[in-house]
Design a protein around this motif. Structure first.
Motif, PDB file in Angstrom:
ATOM      1  N   VAL A  47      10.795  14.878  -0.124  1.00  0.00           N
ATOM      2  CA  VAL A  47      11.946  13.979  -0.002  1.00  0.00           C
ATOM      3  C   VAL A  47      11.708  12.969   1.116  1.00  0.00           C
ATOM      4  CG1 VAL A  47      14.385  13.849   0.626  1.00  0.00           C
ATOM      5  CG2 VAL A  47      13.620  15.598  -0.973  1.00  0.00           C
ATOM      6  N   LEU A  48      11.202  13.429   2.254  1.00  0.00           N
ATOM      7  CA  LEU A  48      10.891  12.523   3.367  1.00  0.00           C
ATOM      8  C   LEU A  48       9.787  11.536   2.975  1.00  0.00           C
ATOM      9  CD1 LEU A  48      11.013  14.979   6.399  1.00  0.00           C
ATOM     10  CD2 LEU A  48      12.465  12.971   6.061  1.00  0.00           C
ATOM     11  N   THR A  49       8.804  12.026   2.212  1.00  0.00           N
ATOM     12  CA  THR A  49       7.721  11.155   1.754  1.00  0.00           C
ATOM     13  C   THR A  49       8.261  10.037   0.871  1.00  0.00           C
ATOM     14  OG1 THR A  49       6.104  12.955   1.846  1.00  0.00           O
ATOM     15  CG2 THR A  49       5.551  11.069   0.459  1.00  0.00           C
ATOM     16  N   TYR A  50       9.131  10.380  -0.058  1.00  0.00           N
ATOM     17  CA  TYR A  50       9.708   9.367  -0.946  1.00  0.00           C
ATOM     18  C   TYR A  50      10.517   8.334  -0.154  1.00  0.00           C
ATOM     19  CZ  TYR A  50       8.579  12.882  -4.475  1.00  0.00           C
ATOM     20  OH  TYR A  50       7.931  13.805  -5.261  1.00  0.00           O
ATOM     21  N   GLY A  51      11.009   8.728   1.013  1.00  0.00           N
ATOM     22  CA  GLY A  51      11.775   7.794   1.848  1.00  0.00           C
ATOM     23  C   GLY A  51      10.929   6.671   2.420  1.00  0.00           C
ATOM     24  N   ALA A  52       9.593   6.842   2.365  1.00  0.00           N
ATOM     25  CA  ALA A  52       8.691   5.813   2.898  1.00  0.00           C
ATOM     26  C   ALA A  52       8.308   4.774   1.853  1.00  0.00           C
ATOM     27  CB  ALA A  52       7.434   6.473   3.460  1.00  0.00           C
ATOM     28  N   VAL A  53       8.852   4.880   0.661  1.00  0.00           N
ATOM     29  CA  VAL A  53       8.511   3.927  -0.412  1.00  0.00           C
ATOM     30  C   VAL A  53       8.856   2.502   0.010  1.00  0.00           C
ATOM     31  CG1 VAL A  53       9.064   3.188  -2.755  1.00  0.00           C
ATOM     32  CG2 VAL A  53       8.804   5.603  -2.260  1.00  0.00           C
ATOM     33  N   GLY A  54       7.894   1.594  -0.156  1.00  0.00           N
ATOM     34  CA  GLY A  54       8.146   0.185   0.130  1.00  0.00           C
ATOM     35  C   GLY A  54       8.091  -0.194   1.592  1.00  0.00           C
TER      36      GLY A  54
END
Length: 225
Positions: A74-81
């Protein structure tokens, strides 16, 4: 005298032929036993390897479905873009952790400790997404530390998953699954005997024995439980 000699010669010939036949038979039996032993050994090897692979897959899935790894993804997906310099420390640590975790899967697949490609079909889209997010971090680590092999197994498994995604249709996207869904379409509305199901559950409430009347309140509870 000559006839006696011929008889002796004939007897010796027969004995020699029988001896040769016996040796051939013994050789054939020994060969068959050796072949059978090899087949049994191979079967045992395959069985042992299959058990070991199943244990590895189970352990890997336990890790991927753990709350800790779910939170990390979930934290990883927060770094998208985001540019790498805009990542939070938590996103940085979580992305490294997720990539290392998938890198372990890459190591197991690359070295054939796990052979099932269905694993990649299932987790492939997630692995590819994490690679796309984490690529700036991979490049940063490799360039600043001068180690070109950082996350190499993760990169390998991500590229393999990407290549496989265009060649192999997941089982749940195939016609057979659609036929199963069609044949079992009434699953949402089918009436189940909740009382019988409840009796099989280890934590089910006690149910009065056969022949005894069940109070209406208990019946309602069991139906809604």
């Amino acid at each position: 005298m000559a006839m006696a000699n011929r008889a002796i010669y004939f007897a010796d010939s027969i004995e020699g032929a029988m001896s040769d036949a016996m040796q051939i038979a013994i050789s054939m039996v020994a060969s068959a036993v050796a072949t059978l032993s090899a087949l049994i050994a191979y079967h045992q090897y395959r069985k042992t390897r299959s058990i070991a692979e199943a244990q590895l897959i189970t352990r890997t899935l336990d890790q991927y479905f753990s709350q800790e790894m779910v939170d990390a993804r979930v934290l990883t997906y927060g770094a998208v873009g985001k540019a790498l310099q805009d990542w939070t420390p938590e996103e940085y640590v979580a992305t490294e952790r997720v990539m290392k975790s998938f890198g372990e899967l890459g190591f197991l697949l690359k070295n054939k400790h796990i052979t099932s490609k269905e694993f990649l079909v299932w987790w492939g889209p997630t692995i590819v997404a994490v690679y796309q997010i984490g690529k700036p971090l991979i490049e940063y680590r490799r360039s600043t530390e001068g180690v070109g092999s950082h996350f190499i197994y993760f990169e390998w498994v991500a590229r393999q998953a990407y290549l496989l995604s265009g060649k192999r249709t997941p089982w749940f996207s195939r016609a057979k699954w659609e036929r199963i869904k069609k044949r079992s379409a009434d699953i949402e509305t089918a009436t189940q005997d909740v009382l019988k199901v409840g009796q099989k559950r280890p934590h089910a409430p006690a149910v009065p024995g056969k022949g005894k009347k069940i109070p209406a309140l208990i019946q309602t509870f069991l139906r809604n439980w």
